[in-house]
Design a protein around this motif. Structure first.
Motif, PDB file in Angstrom:
ATOM      1  N   MET A   1       0.843  -1.175   0.000  1.00  0.00           N
ATOM      2  CA  MET A   1       0.000   0.000   0.000  1.00  0.00           C
ATOM      3  C   MET A   1       0.894   1.247   0.000  1.00  0.00           C
ATOM      4  SD  MET A   1      -3.084   0.778   2.573  1.00  0.00           S
ATOM      5  CE  MET A   1      -3.082   2.333   3.361  1.00  0.00           C
ATOM      6  N   ILE A   2       0.641   2.147  -0.910  1.00  0.00           N
ATOM      7  CA  ILE A   2       1.412   3.382  -1.029  1.00  0.00           C
ATOM      8  C   ILE A   2       0.693   4.484  -0.255  1.00  0.00           C
ATOM      9  CG2 ILE A   2       2.313   5.117  -2.621  1.00  0.00           C
ATOM     10  CD1 ILE A   2       2.379   2.897  -4.743  1.00  0.00           C
ATOM     11  N   PRO A   3       1.402   5.113   0.704  1.00  0.00           N
ATOM     12  CA  PRO A   3       0.742   6.186   1.460  1.00  0.00           C
ATOM     13  C   PRO A   3       0.380   7.354   0.552  1.00  0.00           C
ATOM     14  CG  PRO A   3       2.982   5.795   2.276  1.00  0.00           C
ATOM     15  CD  PRO A   3       2.763   4.883   1.113  1.00  0.00           C
ATOM     16  N   LYS A   4      -0.758   7.939   0.813  1.00  0.00           N
ATOM     17  CA  LYS A   4      -1.222   9.087   0.044  1.00  0.00           C
ATOM     18  C   LYS A   4      -0.416  10.313   0.470  1.00  0.00           C
ATOM     19  CE  LYS A   4      -5.367  11.731  -0.943  1.00  0.00           C
ATOM     20  NZ  LYS A   4      -6.781  11.913  -0.665  1.00  0.00           N
ATOM     21  N   GLU A   5       0.042  11.094  -0.502  1.00  0.00           N
ATOM     22  CA  GLU A   5       0.792  12.307  -0.197  1.00  0.00           C
ATOM     23  C   GLU A   5      -0.155  13.344   0.403  1.00  0.00           C
ATOM     24  OE1 GLU A   5       3.215  15.674  -2.630  1.00  0.00           O
ATOM     25  OE2 GLU A   5       3.542  13.589  -3.199  1.00  0.00           O
ATOM     26  N   ILE A   6       0.294  13.965   1.489  1.00  0.00           N
ATOM     27  CA  ILE A   6      -0.530  14.937   2.200  1.00  0.00           C
ATOM     28  C   ILE A   6       0.086  16.315   2.030  1.00  0.00           C
ATOM     29  CG2 ILE A   6      -1.412  15.636   4.450  1.00  0.00           C
ATOM     30  CD1 ILE A   6      -1.178  12.698   5.303  1.00  0.00           C
ATOM     31  N   ASN A   7      -0.735  17.274   1.650  1.00  0.00           N
ATOM     32  CA  ASN A   7      -0.283  18.657   1.507  1.00  0.00           C
ATOM     33  C   ASN A   7      -0.397  19.344   2.868  1.00  0.00           C
ATOM     34  OD1 ASN A   7       0.284  21.289   0.875  1.00  0.00           O
ATOM     35  ND2 ASN A   7      -1.487  21.580  -0.441  1.00  0.00           N
ATOM     36  N   LEU A   8       0.753  19.594   3.489  1.00  0.00           N
ATOM     37  CA  LEU A   8       0.771  20.229   4.804  1.00  0.00           C
ATOM     38  C   LEU A   8       0.985  21.739   4.719  1.00  0.00           C
ATOM     39  CD1 LEU A   8       2.795  17.579   6.812  1.00  0.00           C
ATOM     40  CD2 LEU A   8       0.321  17.904   6.746  1.00  0.00           C
ATOM     41  N   LEU A   9       0.940  22.296   3.517  1.00  0.00           N
ATOM     42  CA  LEU A   9       1.159  23.726   3.349  1.00  0.00           C
ATOM     43  C   LEU A   9       0.205  24.577   4.193  1.00  0.00           C
ATOM     44  CD1 LEU A   9       2.865  25.868   2.007  1.00  0.00           C
ATOM     45  CD2 LEU A   9       1.325  25.791   0.051  1.00  0.00           C
ATOM     46  N   PRO A  10      -1.089  24.257   4.289  1.00  0.00           N
ATOM     47  CA  PRO A  10      -1.959  25.069   5.156  1.00  0.00           C
ATOM     48  C   PRO A  10      -1.518  25.053   6.619  1.00  0.00           C
ATOM     49  CG  PRO A  10      -3.289  23.762   3.665  1.00  0.00           C
ATOM     50  CD  PRO A  10      -1.870  23.281   3.520  1.00  0.00           C
TER      51      PRO A  10
END
Length: 75
Positions: free
Chosen positions: A1-10
């Motif tokens: 399972m490939i972890p989903k990339e999370i946008n932490l910019l906010p």
């Protein structure tokens, strides 16, 4: 399972705008929040809910402190 990339910019923007990039300031506010949760009326949350909320906030605090320590060590 490939972890989903999370946008932490906010979240990063929040640290910069609201805490001027001072992660320790944010940690102090987390500590105050956890402390204040214990003074809510007993019927505001179940004991399990209160424990879960405190646990999530403590985990967030530990993650932020880890980031802060990594920044200090890499400088």
């Amino acid at each position: 399972m490939i972890p989903k990339e999370i946008n932490l910019l906010p979240l990063i923007s929040y640290f910069e705008v609201c805490h001027e990039g001072d992660l320790l300031c944010f940690v102090q506010w987390l500590d105050k929040t956890i402390y204040m949760l214990h003074y809510l009326p007993v019927d505001a949350f179940t004991e399990t809910e209160r424990q879960n909320v405190c646990h999530v906030l403590m985990e967030l605090k530990e993650a932020v402190l880890k980031i802060h320590m990594e920044q200090i060590n890499s400088a």
